[in-house]
Design a protein around this motif. Sequence first.
Motif, PDB file in Angstrom:
ATOM      1  N   ALA A   1       0.588  -1.178   0.065  1.00 47.52           N
ATOM      2  CA  ALA A   1       0.023  -0.158  -0.426  1.00 47.52           C
ATOM      3  C   ALA A   1       0.857   1.140  -0.049  1.00 47.52           C
ATOM      4  O   ALA A   1       0.393   1.881  -0.335  1.00 47.52           O
ATOM      5  N   SER A   2       1.975   1.324   0.725  1.00 47.89           N
ATOM      6  CA  SER A   2       2.880   2.258   0.590  1.00 47.89           C
ATOM      7  C   SER A   2       3.472   2.356  -0.286  1.00 47.89           C
ATOM      8  O   SER A   2       4.452   3.841  -1.082  1.00 47.89           O
ATOM      9  N   SER A   3       3.899   0.987  -2.047  1.00 48.78           N
ATOM     10  CA  SER A   3       4.252   1.606  -2.704  1.00 48.78           C
ATOM     11  C   SER A   3       4.059   2.439  -3.481  1.00 48.78           C
ATOM     12  O   SER A   3       2.575   3.247  -3.746  1.00 48.78           O
ATOM     13  N   LEU A   4       4.949   2.851  -4.579  1.00 53.33           N
ATOM     14  CA  LEU A   4       4.933   4.129  -5.639  1.00 53.33           C
ATOM     15  C   LEU A   4       3.651   3.878  -6.576  1.00 53.33           C
ATOM     16  O   LEU A   4       3.268   4.673  -6.542  1.00 53.33           O
ATOM     17  N   ALA A   5       4.264   2.476  -6.548  1.00 60.40           N
ATOM     18  CA  ALA A   5       3.135   1.930  -7.747  1.00 60.40           C
ATOM     19  C   ALA A   5       1.671   2.010  -6.931  1.00 60.40           C
ATOM     20  O   ALA A   5       0.668   2.242  -8.328  1.00 60.40           O
ATOM     21  N   GLU A   6       1.417   1.698  -5.766  1.00 64.60           N
ATOM     22  CA  GLU A   6       0.176   1.767  -5.642  1.00 64.60           C
ATOM     23  C   GLU A   6      -0.583   2.922  -5.439  1.00 64.60           C
ATOM     24  O   GLU A   6      -1.630   3.437  -5.362  1.00 64.60           O
ATOM     25  N   ILE A   7       0.264   3.748  -4.994  1.00 68.46           N
ATOM     26  CA  ILE A   7      -0.217   5.691  -4.589  1.00 68.46           C
ATOM     27  C   ILE A   7      -0.345   6.168  -5.875  1.00 68.46           C
ATOM     28  O   ILE A   7      -1.061   7.204  -5.730  1.00 68.46           O
ATOM     29  N   ALA A   8       0.176   5.481  -6.695  1.00 69.79           N
ATOM     30  CA  ALA A   8       0.217   6.699  -8.470  1.00 69.79           C
ATOM     31  C   ALA A   8      -0.938   6.147  -9.313  1.00 69.79           C
ATOM     32  O   ALA A   8      -1.412   6.489 -10.076  1.00 69.79           O
ATOM     33  N   GLN A   9      -1.614   4.859  -8.594  1.00 65.46           N
ATOM     34  CA  GLN A   9      -3.236   4.867 -10.151  1.00 65.46           C
ATOM     35  C   GLN A   9      -3.825   5.553  -9.726  1.00 65.46           C
ATOM     36  O   GLN A   9      -4.821   5.960 -10.367  1.00 65.46           O
ATOM     37  N   PRO A  10      -4.716   6.015  -8.404  1.00 69.84           N
ATOM     38  CA  PRO A  10      -5.353   6.440  -9.287  1.00 69.84           C
ATOM     39  C   PRO A  10      -5.134   8.573 -10.123  1.00 69.84           C
ATOM     40  O   PRO A  10      -6.153   8.954 -11.129  1.00 69.84           O
TER      41      PRO A  10
ATOM     42  N   VAL B   1       7.292  13.523 -17.027  1.00 67.16           N
ATOM     43  CA  VAL B   1       8.092  14.243 -15.854  1.00 67.16           C
ATOM     44  C   VAL B   1       9.250  13.542 -15.016  1.00 67.16           C
ATOM     45  O   VAL B   1       8.334  12.074 -14.362  1.00 67.16           O
ATOM     46  N   PRO B   2       9.386  14.081 -14.189  1.00 68.15           N
ATOM     47  CA  PRO B   2       9.906  12.870 -13.391  1.00 68.15           C
ATOM     48  C   PRO B   2       9.291  12.837 -11.759  1.00 68.15           C
ATOM     49  O   PRO B   2       8.579  14.328 -11.593  1.00 68.15           O
ATOM     50  N   ILE B   3       9.634  12.141 -11.081  1.00 70.98           N
ATOM     51  CA  ILE B   3       8.743  12.167 -10.153  1.00 70.98           C
ATOM     52  C   ILE B   3       9.350  12.006  -8.901  1.00 70.98           C
ATOM     53  O   ILE B   3      10.257  11.131  -8.503  1.00 70.98           O
ATOM     54  N   THR B   4       9.746  13.634  -7.964  1.00 66.60           N
ATOM     55  CA  THR B   4      11.015  14.144  -7.306  1.00 66.60           C
ATOM     56  C   THR B   4      10.910  14.196  -6.037  1.00 66.60           C
ATOM     57  O   THR B   4       9.405  14.948  -5.075  1.00 66.60           O
ATOM     58  N   VAL B   5      11.239  13.400  -4.873  1.00 61.67           N
ATOM     59  CA  VAL B   5      10.756  13.446  -3.248  1.00 61.67           C
ATOM     60  C   VAL B   5      11.869  14.309  -2.852  1.00 61.67           C
ATOM     61  O   VAL B   5      13.513  13.454  -2.959  1.00 61.67           O
ATOM     62  N   ASP B   6      11.851  15.558  -2.045  1.00 61.95           N
ATOM     63  CA  ASP B   6      12.623  15.780  -1.085  1.00 61.95           C
ATOM     64  C   ASP B   6      14.197  16.194  -2.163  1.00 61.95           C
ATOM     65  O   ASP B   6      15.200  15.638  -1.914  1.00 61.95           O
TER      66      ASP B   6
ATOM     67  N   ALA C   1       3.753  11.870  -5.368  1.00 60.27           N
ATOM     68  CA  ALA C   1       5.790  13.291  -4.961  1.00 60.27           C
ATOM     69  C   ALA C   1       5.310  13.217  -3.123  1.00 60.27           C
ATOM     70  O   ALA C   1       5.914  12.755  -1.694  1.00 60.27           O
ATOM     71  N   ARG C   2       4.176  13.911  -3.160  1.00 61.50           N
ATOM     72  CA  ARG C   2       3.724  14.061  -1.769  1.00 61.50           C
ATOM     73  C   ARG C   2       3.069  12.997  -1.147  1.00 61.50           C
ATOM     74  O   ARG C   2       3.032  12.640   0.351  1.00 61.50           O
ATOM     75  N   GLU C   3       2.440  12.745  -1.899  1.00 62.47           N
ATOM     76  CA  GLU C   3       1.599  11.328  -1.298  1.00 62.47           C
ATOM     77  C   GLU C   3       2.117  10.252  -0.651  1.00 62.47           C
ATOM     78  O   GLU C   3       2.662   8.835   0.416  1.00 62.47           O
ATOM     79  N   PHE C   4       2.903   9.551  -1.816  1.00 65.57           N
ATOM     80  CA  PHE C   4       4.087   8.757  -1.688  1.00 65.57           C
ATOM     81  C   PHE C   4       5.111   8.557  -0.593  1.00 65.57           C
ATOM     82  O   PHE C   4       5.659   8.513   0.501  1.00 65.57           O
ATOM     83  N   ARG C   5       5.717  10.378  -0.179  1.00 63.59           N
ATOM     84  CA  ARG C   5       6.838  10.985   1.246  1.00 63.59           C
ATOM     85  C   ARG C   5       5.349  10.691   2.513  1.00 63.59           C
ATOM     86  O   ARG C   5       5.900  10.263   3.213  1.00 63.59           O
ATOM     87  N   ALA C   6       5.123  11.294   2.387  1.00 58.63           N
ATOM     88  CA  ALA C   6       3.536  11.067   3.957  1.00 58.63           C
ATOM     89  C   ALA C   6       3.780   9.712   3.649  1.00 58.63           C
ATOM     90  O   ALA C   6       3.415   8.680   5.152  1.00 58.63           O
ATOM     91  N   ALA C   7       3.523   8.226   2.999  1.00 53.55           N
ATOM     92  CA  ALA C   7       3.439   6.881   2.949  1.00 53.55           C
ATOM     93  C   ALA C   7       4.569   6.508   3.508  1.00 53.55           C
ATOM     94  O   ALA C   7       4.318   5.403   4.249  1.00 53.55           O
TER      95      ALA C   7
ATOM     96  N   PRO D   1       6.844   7.348   5.840  1.00 53.09           N
ATOM     97  CA  PRO D   1       8.415   8.716   6.434  1.00 53.09           C
ATOM     98  C   PRO D   1       9.680   8.535   6.823  1.00 53.09           C
ATOM     99  O   PRO D   1      10.682   9.239   6.809  1.00 53.09           O
ATOM    100  N   GLY D   2      10.035   6.860   7.171  1.00 47.62           N
ATOM    101  CA  GLY D   2      11.192   7.054   7.797  1.00 47.62           C
ATOM    102  C   GLY D   2      12.365   6.827   6.278  1.00 47.62           C
ATOM    103  O   GLY D   2      13.278   6.801   6.405  1.00 47.62           O
ATOM    104  N   ARG D   3      11.461   6.734   5.077  1.00 47.40           N
ATOM    105  CA  ARG D   3      12.613   6.483   3.678  1.00 47.40           C
ATOM    106  C   ARG D   3      13.004   7.946   3.307  1.00 47.40           C
ATOM    107  O   ARG D   3      14.440   8.423   2.113  1.00 47.40           O
ATOM    108  N   PHE D   4      12.646   8.694   3.935  1.00 46.84           N
ATOM    109  CA  PHE D   4      12.785  10.077   3.235  1.00 46.84           C
ATOM    110  C   PHE D   4      12.989  11.802   5.008  1.00 46.84           C
ATOM    111  O   PHE D   4      12.555  11.082   5.399  1.00 46.84           O
ATOM    112  N   ARG D   5      14.302  12.397   5.126  1.00 48.18           N
ATOM    113  CA  ARG D   5      14.535  12.972   5.560  1.00 48.18           C
ATOM    114  C   ARG D   5      13.318  13.938   6.136  1.00 48.18           C
ATOM    115  O   ARG D   5      12.231  14.363   5.266  1.00 48.18           O
TER     116      ARG D   5
END
Length: 261
Positions: free
Chosen positions: A82-91, A206-211, A248-254, A256-260
């Motif tokens: 559920a926290s994966s990029l592929a799942e989050i990006a579907q909608p 386009v790139p999906i950019t997080v932090d 990117a926002r939703e992936f980061r929020a899902a 939290p331990g992966r990003f600063r």
Amino acid sequence: MTQDRSRDRIQSVERAVAVLRAFGGHDATSSVSELATRVALPRPVVRRILLTFEHIGYVRSENGRWSLTARILELGAGYFAASSLAEIAQPAMADIVARTGETCSIGELDLPDVIHVARVEERRPLPDAVRVGTRLPAHATAVGRVLLAELPEEELESYLSRPREAYTPATLVDADGLRRHLRDVRLRGFDLSIEELHPGMIAAAVPITVDGRAVAGLTVSSTTLRSNAALLEQAVVPLLADAAERIAREFRAANPGRFRA
């Protein structure tokens, strides 16, 4: 660059994984000889690897032909959580497809290729359509180049030092030309690919950019019969950019331990 830890690697594991990967992008079944050729290993070694995987349920043999079983999907289940990029990006991807009538995909860079990890299609796919797990050459695709443009300089120069294949007359393979193109891509934040991989196929990405780090690329693909470069840039790129920010926002929020913080 990744630190060299060759002394810590287990060769038998590397060989086993190579045999599993050799099933990808080929016919549904393969012989021991075919697999041995693909991985450049002796047939007896490949046979023992296959027998081991058969014992744990990942492959099956019938009439001398080997194939993967459904159990192999367990290996990717964690990626598609559920926290994966592929799942989050579907909608967001489904919204783009509904608004453009074109196919939307996500790719992750795995040099020298880009791997498609998610895909939503508006139309019934063609027999040779790109599917999840398909690898495409990064230099010949818009989604690959938006990710190449974000590489650290040392890693990019290492990539550019290697030869690249021209798939059509439009494919950009020259190192200096590709370097200049990637510089422009980074400045404008998107890229277009016009018949560079297959004649008649075009795409925007386009790139999906997080932090500040590109974790993947978001792309829409079409054909020269339905669209053109101007339409992609004017109508599709803004939709991709908005969707990429949302993902990117939703992936980061899902995660939290992966990003600063």
